[in-house]
Design a protein around this motif. Structure first.
Motif, PDB file in Angstrom:
ATOM      1  N   THR A  91       1.465  -1.197  -0.094  1.00  0.00           N
ATOM      2  CA  THR A  91       0.292  -0.732  -0.113  1.00  0.00           C
ATOM      3  C   THR A  91       1.238   1.203  -0.201  1.00  0.00           C
ATOM      4  OG1 THR A  91       0.112  -0.465   2.273  1.00  0.00           O
ATOM      5  CG2 THR A  91      -2.107  -1.093   1.101  1.00  0.00           C
ATOM      6  N   VAL A  92       0.812   2.517  -0.121  1.00  0.00           N
ATOM      7  CA  VAL A  92       1.326   3.327  -0.710  1.00  0.00           C
ATOM      8  C   VAL A  92       2.185   3.979   0.394  1.00  0.00           C
ATOM      9  CG1 VAL A  92       1.218   5.735  -1.219  1.00  0.00           C
ATOM     10  CG2 VAL A  92      -0.472   4.238  -2.895  1.00  0.00           C
ATOM     11  N   VAL A 114       3.735   1.622 -10.979  1.00  0.00           N
ATOM     12  CA  VAL A 114       2.292   0.832 -11.726  1.00  0.00           C
ATOM     13  C   VAL A 114       1.143   1.153 -10.059  1.00  0.00           C
ATOM     14  CG1 VAL A 114       0.973  -1.090 -12.664  1.00  0.00           C
ATOM     15  CG2 VAL A 114       3.663  -0.344 -12.791  1.00  0.00           C
ATOM     16  N   PRO A 115       0.159   1.899 -10.474  1.00  0.00           N
ATOM     17  CA  PRO A 115      -0.742   1.717  -9.101  1.00  0.00           C
ATOM     18  C   PRO A 115      -2.148   0.570  -9.490  1.00  0.00           C
ATOM     19  CG  PRO A 115      -0.862   3.701 -11.123  1.00  0.00           C
ATOM     20  CD  PRO A 115       0.243   2.568 -10.996  1.00  0.00           C
ATOM     21  N   GLY A 116      -2.282  -0.152  -8.663  1.00  0.00           N
ATOM     22  CA  GLY A 116      -3.278  -0.783  -7.973  1.00  0.00           C
ATOM     23  C   GLY A 116      -4.145   0.432  -7.719  1.00  0.00           C
ATOM     24  N   GLU A 117      -5.123  -0.585  -7.291  1.00  0.00           N
ATOM     25  CA  GLU A 117      -6.408  -0.234  -6.648  1.00  0.00           C
ATOM     26  C   GLU A 117      -6.120  -0.043  -5.250  1.00  0.00           C
ATOM     27  OE1 GLU A 117     -11.607  -1.660  -6.019  1.00  0.00           O
ATOM     28  OE2 GLU A 117      -9.900  -2.687  -7.626  1.00  0.00           O
ATOM     29  N   HIS A 118      -5.559  -0.154  -4.655  1.00  0.00           N
ATOM     30  CA  HIS A 118      -5.216  -0.497  -3.231  1.00  0.00           C
ATOM     31  C   HIS A 118      -3.437  -0.753  -3.192  1.00  0.00           C
ATOM     32  CE1 HIS A 118      -9.263  -0.909  -1.852  1.00  0.00           C
ATOM     33  NE2 HIS A 118      -9.551  -2.011  -2.982  1.00  0.00           N
ATOM     34  N   VAL A 120       0.257  -0.140  -4.554  1.00  0.00           N
ATOM     35  CA  VAL A 120       1.546   0.345  -5.811  1.00  0.00           C
ATOM     36  C   VAL A 120       2.483  -0.407  -5.810  1.00  0.00           C
ATOM     37  CG1 VAL A 120       2.454   1.536  -3.962  1.00  0.00           C
ATOM     38  CG2 VAL A 120       1.661   2.761  -6.568  1.00  0.00           C
ATOM     39  N   GLU A 121       3.393  -0.061  -6.953  1.00  0.00           N
ATOM     40  CA  GLU A 121       4.438  -1.419  -7.180  1.00  0.00           C
ATOM     41  C   GLU A 121       5.146   0.114  -7.956  1.00  0.00           C
ATOM     42  OE1 GLU A 121       4.793  -5.326  -9.582  1.00  0.00           O
ATOM     43  OE2 GLU A 121       6.359  -3.895 -11.402  1.00  0.00           O
ATOM     44  N   VAL A 122       6.330   0.074  -7.183  1.00  0.00           N
ATOM     45  CA  VAL A 122       7.555   1.369  -6.931  1.00  0.00           C
ATOM     46  C   VAL A 122       8.677   0.235  -7.828  1.00  0.00           C
ATOM     47  CG1 VAL A 122       8.628   2.667  -6.787  1.00  0.00           C
ATOM     48  CG2 VAL A 122       6.535   2.344  -5.767  1.00  0.00           C
ATOM     49  N   ARG A 123       9.543   0.621  -9.399  1.00  0.00           N
ATOM     50  CA  ARG A 123      10.736  -0.105  -9.499  1.00  0.00           C
ATOM     51  C   ARG A 123      11.678   1.177  -9.161  1.00  0.00           C
ATOM     52  NH1 ARG A 123      10.783  -4.970 -12.431  1.00  0.00           N
ATOM     53  NH2 ARG A 123       8.425  -5.136 -11.870  1.00  0.00           N
ATOM     54  N   LEU A 124      12.999   0.753  -9.075  1.00  0.00           N
ATOM     55  CA  LEU A 124      14.650   1.704  -8.905  1.00  0.00           C
ATOM     56  C   LEU A 124      15.485   1.284  -9.035  1.00  0.00           C
ATOM     57  CD1 LEU A 124      13.284   2.720  -4.610  1.00  0.00           C
ATOM     58  CD2 LEU A 124      12.775   3.747  -6.809  1.00  0.00           C
ATOM     59  N   ARG A 125      15.976   1.739 -10.046  1.00  0.00           N
ATOM     60  CA  ARG A 125      17.359   1.096  -9.715  1.00  0.00           C
ATOM     61  C   ARG A 125      18.850   1.722  -8.637  1.00  0.00           C
ATOM     62  NH1 ARG A 125      19.364  -3.620 -12.335  1.00  0.00           N
ATOM     63  NH2 ARG A 125      21.270  -3.087 -12.789  1.00  0.00           N
ATOM     64  N   LEU A 126      19.092   1.098  -7.655  1.00  0.00           N
ATOM     65  CA  LEU A 126      19.589   1.436  -7.002  1.00  0.00           C
ATOM     66  C   LEU A 126      21.221   1.144  -7.197  1.00  0.00           C
ATOM     67  CD1 LEU A 126      18.151  -0.244  -3.763  1.00  0.00           C
ATOM     68  CD2 LEU A 126      17.722   1.682  -4.949  1.00  0.00           C
TER      69      LEU A 126
END
Length: 133
Positions: A91-92, A114-118, A120-126
């Motif tokens: 969740t956010v 990528v937001p979803g209904e409840h 979120v998916e966050v992609r990072l390059r570290l």
């Protein structure tokens, strides 16, 4: 498990790296969020599953269990031997806290959300803060 139990949990997957690099990322998260739990493999270490020729390392973070601005463990320098892809899912508000912890410790490049209904998916390059991988 009730919804309240899972609202603070964030799934973190690290790819494109070896075990030592994944462990460096997970040390930061465990220092910031003591409630982090590794998925275990047969040998008792971090879970690693293969996706083609890539390894995926997984950790579940209880983002309500700590402070995203907490420094890494004293005397344990944080460095990455290579840059890695990190995917955060949950969740956010908890995802934001986990992201902040990673951005505090590493140079982080936003690779998309990528937001979803409840959730979120966050992609990072570290990568390391000194400009090296």
């Amino acid at each position: 498990m009730s919804t309240a139990d899972t609202d603070e949990r964030v799934s973190v997957q690290v790819t494109d790296c070896g075990r030592e690099t994944a462990d460096a990322v997970f040390r930061v998260l465990r220092a910031a969020f003591p409630g982090a739990t590794e998925e275990e493999d047969h040998e008792g270490g971090s879970a690693g599953t293969t996706g083609g020729d890539r390894m995926v390392w997984s950790l579940v973070v209880d983002a309500g269990s700590g402070d995203p601005a907490a420094p890494p463990v004293a005397g344990d320098p944080v460095g990455l031997g290579e840059s890695v892809e990190a995917v955060l899912y949950g969740t956010v508000p908890p995802v934001r806290r986990v992201r902040k912890a990673l951005e505090t410790a590493f140079a982080a490049e936003d690779r998309g959300t990528v937001p979803g209904e409840h959730e979120v998916e966050v992609r990072l390059r570290l990568s390391g803060r000194d400009g090296t991988s």
